[in-house]
Design an enzyme around this catalytic site. Sequence first.
Site, PDB file in Angstrom:
ATOM      1  N   GLY A   1      37.919 -22.675  18.265  1.00 52.63           N
ATOM      2  CA  GLY A   1      37.135 -21.487  17.929  1.00 52.63           C
ATOM      3  C   GLY A   1      37.232 -20.393  18.976  1.00 52.63           C
TER       4      GLY A   1
ATOM      5  N   LEU B   1      37.995 -17.364  18.213  1.00 55.27           N
ATOM      6  CA  LEU B   1      39.357 -17.042  17.760  1.00 55.27           C
ATOM      7  C   LEU B   1      39.835 -15.670  18.215  1.00 55.27           C
ATOM      8  CD1 LEU B   1      39.126 -18.430  14.104  1.00 55.27           C
ATOM      9  CD2 LEU B   1      39.911 -19.602  16.176  1.00 55.27           C
TER      10      LEU B   1
ATOM     11  N   GLY C   1      46.064 -14.929  19.104  1.00 57.34           N
ATOM     12  CA  GLY C   1      46.925 -16.102  19.311  1.00 57.34           C
ATOM     13  C   GLY C   1      46.699 -17.119  18.201  1.00 57.34           C
ATOM     14  N   HIS C   2      45.413 -17.406  17.949  1.00 59.32           N
ATOM     15  CA  HIS C   2      45.080 -18.341  16.865  1.00 59.32           C
ATOM     16  C   HIS C   2      45.560 -17.786  15.515  1.00 59.32           C
ATOM     17  CE1 HIS C   2      41.648 -19.274  19.778  1.00 59.32           C
ATOM     18  NE2 HIS C   2      42.271 -20.429  19.665  1.00 59.32           N
TER      19      HIS C   2
ATOM     20  N   LYS D   1      51.212 -21.627  24.537  1.00 59.88           N
ATOM     21  CA  LYS D   1      50.255 -21.399  25.629  1.00 59.88           C
ATOM     22  C   LYS D   1      49.831 -22.724  26.264  1.00 59.88           C
ATOM     23  CE  LYS D   1      46.485 -19.459  27.581  1.00 59.88           C
ATOM     24  NZ  LYS D   1      45.336 -20.169  27.045  1.00 59.88           N
TER      25      LYS D   1
ATOM     26  N   GLN E   1      50.296 -29.721  26.322  1.00 60.57           N
ATOM     27  CA  GLN E   1      49.580 -30.296  25.168  1.00 60.57           C
ATOM     28  C   GLN E   1      50.541 -30.521  24.004  1.00 60.57           C
ATOM     29  OE1 GLN E   1      45.600 -28.835  23.856  1.00 60.57           O
ATOM     30  NE2 GLN E   1      46.744 -27.984  22.144  1.00 60.57           N
TER      31      GLN E   1
ATOM     32  N   ILE F   1      50.853 -15.290  22.490  1.00 58.44           N
ATOM     33  CA  ILE F   1      50.458 -13.907  22.187  1.00 58.44           C
ATOM     34  C   ILE F   1      49.692 -13.371  23.403  1.00 58.44           C
ATOM     35  CG2 ILE F   1      49.188 -12.409  20.594  1.00 58.44           C
ATOM     36  CD1 ILE F   1      51.523 -13.853  19.235  1.00 58.44           C
TER      37      ILE F   1
HETATM   38  P1  AMP Z   1      42.320 -23.569  21.511  1.00 55.49           P
HETATM   39  O1  AMP Z   1      41.335 -22.998  20.548  1.00 55.49           O
HETATM   40  O2  AMP Z   1      42.325 -22.862  22.839  1.00 55.49           O
HETATM   41  O3  AMP Z   1      42.244 -25.061  21.619  1.00 55.49           O
HETATM   42  O4  AMP Z   1      43.732 -23.248  20.902  1.00 55.49           O
HETATM   43  C1  AMP Z   1      44.089 -23.627  19.600  1.00 55.49           C
HETATM   44  C2  AMP Z   1      45.559 -23.403  19.406  1.00 55.49           C
HETATM   45  O5  AMP Z   1      45.856 -22.019  19.594  1.00 55.49           O
HETATM   46  C3  AMP Z   1      46.414 -24.179  20.422  1.00 55.49           C
HETATM   47  O6  AMP Z   1      47.564 -24.697  19.765  1.00 55.49           O
HETATM   48  C4  AMP Z   1      46.778 -23.117  21.419  1.00 55.49           C
HETATM   49  O7  AMP Z   1      47.987 -23.381  22.101  1.00 55.49           O
HETATM   50  C5  AMP Z   1      46.903 -21.902  20.537  1.00 55.49           C
HETATM   51  N1  AMP Z   1      46.760 -20.684  21.337  1.00 55.49           N
HETATM   52  C6  AMP Z   1      45.784 -20.395  22.231  1.00 55.49           C
HETATM   53  N2  AMP Z   1      46.010 -19.217  22.832  1.00 55.49           N
HETATM   54  C7  AMP Z   1      47.171 -18.739  22.329  1.00 55.49           C
HETATM   55  C8  AMP Z   1      47.959 -17.567  22.552  1.00 55.49           C
HETATM   56  N3  AMP Z   1      47.594 -16.639  23.427  1.00 55.49           N
HETATM   57  N4  AMP Z   1      49.103 -17.421  21.848  1.00 55.49           N
HETATM   58  C9  AMP Z   1      49.487 -18.366  20.947  1.00 55.49           C
HETATM   59  N5  AMP Z   1      48.800 -19.500  20.688  1.00 55.49           N
HETATM   60  C10 AMP Z   1      47.657 -19.691  21.368  1.00 55.49           C
END
Ligand code: AMP
Length: 283
Positions: free
Chosen positions: A31, A33, A36-37, A149, A153, A176
């Site tokens: 969340g 969001l 990137g998400h 990013k 993981q 992003i």
């Molecule tokens: P998170 O909500 O931080 O757990 O991220 C969920 C997904 O979004 C994960 O696969 C992250 O790698 C991806 N994500 C987070 N930040 C970015 C970003 N800046 N650009 C692309 N994907 C992202």
Amino acid sequence: MEIFKEIEPLRAFLKEKRMAGISIGLVPTMGALHKGHLSLIDSSKAENDLTVATIYVNPTQFNNVEDLDKYPRTQEADIKLLEQNRCDILFMPPNSEMYAQNRDFGIDFGLLDKVLEGKFRPGHFSGVAIVVSKLFNIVMPDKAYFGQKDYQQFKIIDRLKDELKFSVTLRSLPIIREESGLAMSSRNQRLTETDQKKALLLYKSLKLAKSKILEGHDFPSLHQQIEKQFKDEPNVKLEYFELVHKDTLQPYRKSDGVENGILLVAAFINEIRLIDNMFLVDE
Ligand code: AMP
């Protein structure tokens, strides 16, 4: 967009869809969001009939209680954004739905989870692997979408898929960034304007190291230079800055070839921990 909070109704709904030949893309998130998400949602929508986003702040991947407590939660805005981006399904379970018993079960990834993030966040990847396994079992997606990013993981989830024989295609999508170069992150919401400027040091150090290494400079002296830049910036603390082989995550050697090198950084801006990374040669 349909919202599910419980596993069984979601399972029943998706089973019907699957039986009708509908392909399913999964986008797991915690969340808060941002774009990137949303880039993951867009890719899933382009490649699948139905996109399932999940929002779940998974307690077992936090090794620091304060970090878990302070993790941004922006449920209403998230739902709006997902609706605007025409996401089909949102799964946002409470903890009681995801964890039935004591949280004393773990997965070990050998060398992969002992370095970089794993070294500084013990138990983190075990928590990630467990929650992603649960989501794979609940949603049974054809494809699942992750961001570069969180590079380590993705490597962990790729290994998880191989070892546990999950029948899913994994996609890793580019980072992003803000116009400034700062990698978008939910944690950026906690940064003041001054902090955001300080946070640029992560991106700048990756760019500097990349260009110097491609010019033939050695990593150890560069590392010293970058460490000093972080030390000189008040309220900023470097946790690691490393150059590793993109598959093994072990220290990079020149014989690996620049196409196999990736730089990764983690640093605190005040108490907010940020990560970023960059391939030596764009993928
Ligand atoms: P998170 O909500 O931080 O757990 O991220 C969920 C997904 O979004 C994960 O696969 C992250 O790698 C991806 N994500 C987070 N930040 C970015 C970003 N800046 N650009 C692309 N994907 C992202």
